[in-house]
Structure formats: structure tokens, C-alpha cells
Enzyme design. Structure first.
Site, PDB file in Angstrom:
ATOM      1  N   ASP A 146      -5.618   2.713  -3.567  1.00 51.93           N
ATOM      2  CA  ASP A 146      -6.869   2.678  -2.820  1.00 51.93           C
ATOM      3  C   ASP A 146      -7.078   3.904  -1.930  1.00 51.93           C
ATOM      4  OD1 ASP A 146      -4.973   2.024  -0.906  1.00 51.93           O
ATOM      5  OD2 ASP A 146      -6.027   0.263  -0.139  1.00 51.93           O
ATOM      6  N   ARG A 147      -6.035   4.717  -1.732  1.00 59.18           N
ATOM      7  CA  ARG A 147      -6.174   5.921  -0.909  1.00 59.18           C
ATOM      8  C   ARG A 147      -6.165   7.170  -1.784  1.00 59.18           C
ATOM      9  NH1 ARG A 147      -3.261   5.068   4.913  1.00 59.18           N
ATOM     10  NH2 ARG A 147      -3.640   2.831   5.104  1.00 59.18           N
ATOM     11  N   ASP A 192      -2.178   6.654  -3.495  1.00 55.23           N
ATOM     12  CA  ASP A 192      -1.027   5.965  -2.904  1.00 55.23           C
ATOM     13  C   ASP A 192      -0.480   4.873  -3.810  1.00 55.23           C
ATOM     14  OD1 ASP A 192      -3.156   4.200  -2.601  1.00 55.23           O
ATOM     15  OD2 ASP A 192      -2.409   3.418  -0.691  1.00 55.23           O
ATOM     16  N   SER A 226       0.811  -1.215   0.000  1.00 59.94           N
ATOM     17  CA  SER A 226       0.000   0.000   0.000  1.00 59.94           C
ATOM     18  C   SER A 226       0.847   1.269   0.000  1.00 59.94           C
ATOM     19  CB  SER A 226      -0.965  -0.021   1.182  1.00 59.94           C
ATOM     20  OG  SER A 226      -1.888   1.033   1.099  1.00 59.94           O
ATOM     21  N   HIS A 227       0.773   2.035   1.069  1.00 58.54           N
ATOM     22  CA  HIS A 227       1.422   3.341   1.160  1.00 58.54           C
ATOM     23  C   HIS A 227       2.818   3.252   1.766  1.00 58.54           C
ATOM     24  CE1 HIS A 227      -0.717   2.369   4.812  1.00 58.54           C
ATOM     25  NE2 HIS A 227       0.070   3.172   5.489  1.00 58.54           N
ATOM     26  N   ASP A 270      -0.847   1.603  -4.188  1.00 61.12           N
ATOM     27  CA  ASP A 270      -1.718   0.642  -4.856  1.00 61.12           C
ATOM     28  C   ASP A 270      -3.052   1.232  -5.287  1.00 61.12           C
ATOM     29  OD1 ASP A 270      -2.591   0.837  -2.163  1.00 61.12           O
ATOM     30  OD2 ASP A 270      -3.596  -1.101  -2.313  1.00 61.12           O
ATOM     31  N   LYS A 279     -11.520   0.242  -0.782  1.00 60.26           N
ATOM     32  CA  LYS A 279     -11.527   1.697  -0.921  1.00 60.26           C
ATOM     33  C   LYS A 279     -10.913   2.052  -2.264  1.00 60.26           C
ATOM     34  CE  LYS A 279      -7.601   1.920   2.356  1.00 60.26           C
ATOM     35  NZ  LYS A 279      -7.818   0.756   3.228  1.00 60.26           N
TER      36      LYS A 279
END
Length: 571
Positions: free
Chosen positions: A291-292, A287, A119-120, A289, A387
Site C-alpha cells: 500500500d506504500r 512495502d 505493513s512495513h 503489503d 492507499k
């Protein structure tokens, strides 16, 4: 030439610490690259799935493009083939955003997906690696599955694999077969399914006309060298008519170009500087991937808690919701209370859940939830079960389109205007989060225990504090360690965060997070509701100064336990 493979058995031993969290397994790349480490975990995923469903199934595979993903994808191909999977759908170059994977799983009736992302978190040879399994609804695996995966990692002795399954060029959209079609790998366009879904949600033609009819409207998208670079040009430029020059950092990089792909005020400094200088009307970032999201107006930061509330209150501007209506709204417990005020006004069900998107997914699967969000820059809806950063950005483009149907550049309704209209109607939740990253685990746990003991003894209830900056009285009405009983599956999630609630509705929340690969992160949340018209446009940190002092100095004694004087990140 026909391609064939034979199943080989590799003897192995368990590795400690392969228990997936809410976002899967996250470890340092150097650890994941140890012989059989990743193979053990992938095999354990397949061991945890019903054999009858796994045989001949379709699995989606892709990730954010971080270091070691390419090697990991080839390893997954080999173990999947040997375990009876029928087909792998993999994104071009192995790149698929997490929201796109959820969309593909749902659109193509796949059994599930293996997603390669941390992710982030930072990438590169010394960065982080992540892997998680998503279910057939496109959402994260529930604890029953992640616990089963972990149990298999503790007793695994063999990995089923093959040496003969390999795709030399993942950049070529093509289909590859082995053993007369017994196993197939299809390299698919990373964006097609996802863009098709978005077109059923939004009025792309309307947004394109908005951009065309407001030539002075300026937009900047920062992909932070993550996977959404793949989607940026396709959606914002090709579909919505925004100049490609408005897109930055859109080439996915194994180390995110040396950056930290977390869309917040600390880790997106170039975008933040431009927006503070007033260079663009709308700035946004996603981010690693995808999703944010972070949304910024001209010299205006849009808090994620406000963002989801404003999206919900403007639901009629979005065709998908205008047509189908709102089934319900939900937020994670640490997120500000702004969204529930909208739910009350619209007379729709409201849910407060623990942090973790799977809790939203359960509500969506039974048709009781439409829009939801987390304060950690996560916003989404029931169109998928993750998300979705790009979705949130397009929501705001659609809302701007709606509010500017009859405007020109002189009377343009900005993001700031829309948010302030919202505050005038609903009041404002002043909200901030302090992250203290990479703290040694022992002192972090000691601080949490100190707060927990005060909660358990009930000594905090009725306790009064005088604000150091506003001289207001803050009296504690209730406090607990948040527990959630899922109304759908009946599962109970305990110890989800220490909550302190004041008589005026203000809240302080403490959470110990394990999303990093080293050390612990203490997160402290501050939420204060304000309705006085003269107090709706104050500086956030100034308005929260008294509550912050109570949380850090008087209740938790955070500095005493951790030695930290300042947070690593302020949101």
C-alpha cells in the site's frame, strides 16, 4: 469424496492488549503464536459482526506472506466455517496485497476481509505480525467496529472452530466445498481482479508505447521481498513491456529476505544507491503489503507530499480522472501543504484529515474525494479504499507518458523536470520528517507532555525565534492539538498531533506513533513554504535547518527527554 465438518467449541480466556489501532492489531510473532491468542482475536472479529450478515457471507482472506501467515490463514478458515461464513476467497499461496484485497471486496460484493499484514514492519520468527478487518467498501473498519472487536477480546470465553477444514495446497487455483456447499473456499489468482481494475484507470497501451518508443528509458522496481513481487512481473513486464530484469526483490519472503520492507531512503538502500548513481530514469519501491510507495528520479528524491500534489495537478494525464473530473483532494494533517495549493488552483474541495486511511474512505463513499495522500509514502484515489503503491507508480508512468508524447531520448522530460515545473507554478513546500524509533514510552510521553503544556497555556502564541542558519524571524501564529470532526459521520477524533503554525505558513508537528510492536516512535515534521524562484532548488535539510533547530532544541527539548541525538529515519 464429500467433505464435512462439525463445529467444535474451545474454551479460552482473554489476553490483554488486543485493542486494534488504525492499522489493526500488530504484535510480535512470538506473542501471536501463543495458544488461542490469534483464535481469540479472529473469533472476536466475527462476534463483532451482525449475525444475520455474517451467515452465508463472503469474506476475502490474504496477506503479505510474512512468517506465520500460512498457519494463520488455515486457522481463519476453520473459525470462519464454524461461525457461518459461506465463502472464503483467498489469494494463491495466501498472497494478496492490501490494495488488491480492497479491489476484490468491492468487485465481488464481499462482506469484508481479514488482512494479514504488519505493513512495513520487519517479518520473520522474531518480527512482527498483523491482522485487521476491512469493511464491505474495501476500507479499514471504523472505530465503532474496532472498539466492538476489542470489547469482545476482553470478555471472550469460547472459540467456535472445526478440525476438518483445511486446504493442503494454496498454490492450486481451485474451489473446495464442505457440508454440500454450506462452506466454500476458493483459491483465486492474486492479481486478476486488481489488474482488471487498473486497466479501467490507466491507458496501458499508451504506457506500453511510451516504453517502446523511448528505448533508453530505464526503470527499476523494488518489491522489497514483499507481496508486490506477485504483481510486478504481471503489470510492469507482461502488461507494460518493461524488461523483467528491471524488477528486483520480487520473490515474497517470510522475513522479507532479512530486510525492513519500508520504502524510504533508509530501508531501500540498494535502489537509492542506483538512483543516486544515475543508473535509472525512474526508480520505485513498495512495502510489505503493497500500500506504500517511494518514487525516485535520476539523482532526485520525490517527496511523497510533492508526489500526490503533482499527480493531482496532472490529473488530466490519467484517463480515469480526465473522464470523470476531480471531486476533491485531501491529505493527512502532517503531510505538507503542497496539495491544498493545487486544490485552490483547480477550485475543488480540499480536506485535511487525521492520519488513517479510513478518514479518506468516508469522503470517497459520498463522492467528495478523488485523490489523497499521506506523507508516510501513502498515495491513493477513490478506485479503492486503501492507499495503493502500484497505483501511484503507474500514475507516474502515465504522467511521464503524457509529458513525452512528442519527445525522444534527447529531449526527454524527466520526473525532476515535471516536479520543478510544478514548483515554478505553485511554489515549493520544503518538507522533512524525523522518526525516533523504539524509544521507551515514558520519556517519549514526557516530551510530548512538555510540548502539549506549552500549547495548552498558549505561551507559544506570538513567540519569536531567530533562525540559526537563515537569520529569519519565525513567529508562532497558532498552535493546537489537532482535532477532526468527520463531516460525513460526525465522529470526532481528538489528540491527532501537536501543531505549531508560524506566521509565514511554516509548520512543526509532533506525533507519538504506536505502529511498531515495541516501544514508541516519536515523529517530528517540518514544513516551510517557499516562492522565491532563486530558492526553489535548495537542499532540503539545509533550507529547513532553522526550523529543525526550533523544533528539536528550543520547543521540545527532545534530546533532554529521550536521550536521542539523531533520528532513526529521515524522510
Amino acid at each position: 469424496m464429500k467433505q464435512t465438518f462439525k463445529v467444535n467449541i474451545i474454551e479460552t480466556k482473554p489476553f490483554e492488549g488486543q485493542k486494534p489501532g488504525t492499522s489493526g492489531l500488530r504484535k510480535k510473532v512470538t506473542e501471536v503464536m501463543k495458544t488461542n491468542y490469534l483464535g481469540n482475536f479472529v473469533q472476536s472479529i466475527f462476534n463483532a459482526l451482525p449475525e444475520d450478515k455474517l451467515k452465508g457471507s463472503t469474506i476475502v482472506v490474504g496477506g503479505d506472506g510474512r512468517y506465520y501467515n500460512s498457519d494463520a490463514i488455515q486457522l481463519i478458515f476453520q473459525i470462519a466455517a464454524a461461525n457461518g461464513v459461506g465463502k472464503i476467497l483467498v489469494g494463491r499461496y495466501g498472497l494478496l496485497s492490501t490494495p488488491a484485497i480492497s479491489a476484490i471486496v468491492r468487485a465481488r460484493s464481499a462482506l469484508g476481509a481479514i488482512i494479514l499484514t504488519a505493513s512495513h514492519n520487519p517479518g520473520g520468527p522474531n518480527g512482527d505480525f498483523g491482522i485487521k478487518y476491512n469493511m464491505s467498501n474495501g476500507g479499514p473498519a471504523p472505530e465503532s467496529i474496532t472498539n466492538a472487536i476489542y470489547k469482545h477480546t476482553t470478555s471472550i470465553t469460547q472459540i467456535k472452530t472445526t478440525r476438518n477444514v483445511y486446504v493442503n495446497n494454496l498454490g492450486l487455483l481451485s474451489t473446495y466445498e464442505w457440508n454440500d456447499g454450506e462452506f466454500i473456499i476458493e483459491v483465486i489468482d492474486s492479481a486478476d481482479d486488481y489488474v482488471s481494475l487498473l486497466k479501467t484507470i490507466f491507458d496501458f497501451d499508451g504506457i506500453r508505447n511510451f516504453v517502446k518508443n523511448h528505448p533508453n528509458f530505464t526503470f527499476n522496481f523494488d518489491a522489497m521481498s514483499g507481496v508486490t513481487g506477485v504483481y510486478g512481473k504481471r503489470i510492469f513486464t507482461d502488461e507494460l513491456g518493461i524488461p523483467v530484469s528491471s524488477l528486483i526483490n520480487c520473490n515474497p519472503s517470510e522475513d522479507f529476505n532479512g530486510g525492513h520492507p519500508d520504502p524510504n531512503l533508509t530501508y531501500a538502500p540498494l535502489l537509492v544507491k542506483k538512483m543516486n548513481n544515475g543508473e535509472f530514469d525512474m526508480g520505485c519501491a513498495s512495502d510489505g503489503d503493497g500500500d506504500r510507495n517511494m518514487i525516485l528520479g535520476k539523482r532526485f528524491f520525490l517527496n511523497p507530499s510533492d508526489s500526490v500534489a503533482v499527480i493531482a495537478s496532472n490529473y488530466k494525464a490519467i484517463p480515469y480522472f480526465n473522464k470523470g473530473g476531480l471531486k476533491g483532494l485531501a491529505r493527512s494533517m502532517p503531510t505538507s501543504a503542497a496539495l491544498e495549493r493545487v486544490a485552490t488552483d483547480l477550485k475543488v474541495p480540499f480536506f485535511e484529515v487525521p492520519t488513517g486511511w479510513k478518514f479518506f474512505g468516508n469522503l470517497m463513499d459520498v463522492g467528495t474525494l478523488s485523490i489523497c495522500g499521506e506523507e508516510s509514502f501513502g498515495t491513493g484515489s477513490d478506485h479503492i479504499r486503501e492507499k495503493d503503491g502500484i497505483w501511484a507508480i503507474i500514475c507516474w508512468l502515465q504522467i511521464l507518458t503524457h509529458h513525452n508524447q512528442s519527445t525522444n531520448d534527447k529531449n526527454f522530460v524527466s520526473i525532476e523536470d515535471i516536479v520543478k515545473q510544478h514548483w515554478a507554478k505553485y511554489g515549493r513546500n520544503y518538507y522533512s520528517r524525523y522518526d525516533y524509533e523504539e524509544i521507551d514510552t515514558a520519556p517519549a510521553e514526557a516530551m510530548m507532555k512538555h510540548v502539549s503544556q506549552q500549547i495548552e497555556s498558549k505561551q507559544l502564541i506570538g513567540k519569536k525565534f531567530t533562525g540559526i542558519s537563515d537569520s529569519l524571524e519565525y513567529e508562532i501564529a497558532s498552535c493546537d492539538d489537532f482535532e477532526y470532526k468527520d463531516p460525513i459521520d460526525g465522529s470526532v477524533s481528538s489528540h491527532q498531533g501537536l501543531r505549531i503554525i508560524f506566521t509565514d505558513g511554516s509548520r512543526i508537528i509532533y506525533r507519538l506513533s504506536g505502529t511498531g510492536s515495541t516501544g514508541a516512535t516519536v515523529r517530528v515534521y517540518f514544513d516551510k513554504y517557499e516562492t522565491q524562484p532563486t530558492q526553489l532548488n535548495n537542499d532540503v535539510q539545509t533550507h529547513l535547518k532553522s526550523l529543525i533547530h526550533i523544533a528539536l532544541i528550543e520547543i521540545s527539548k527532545l534530546n533532554h527527554y529521550t536521550g536521542r541525538n539523531e533520528p532513526s529515519v529521515i524522510t
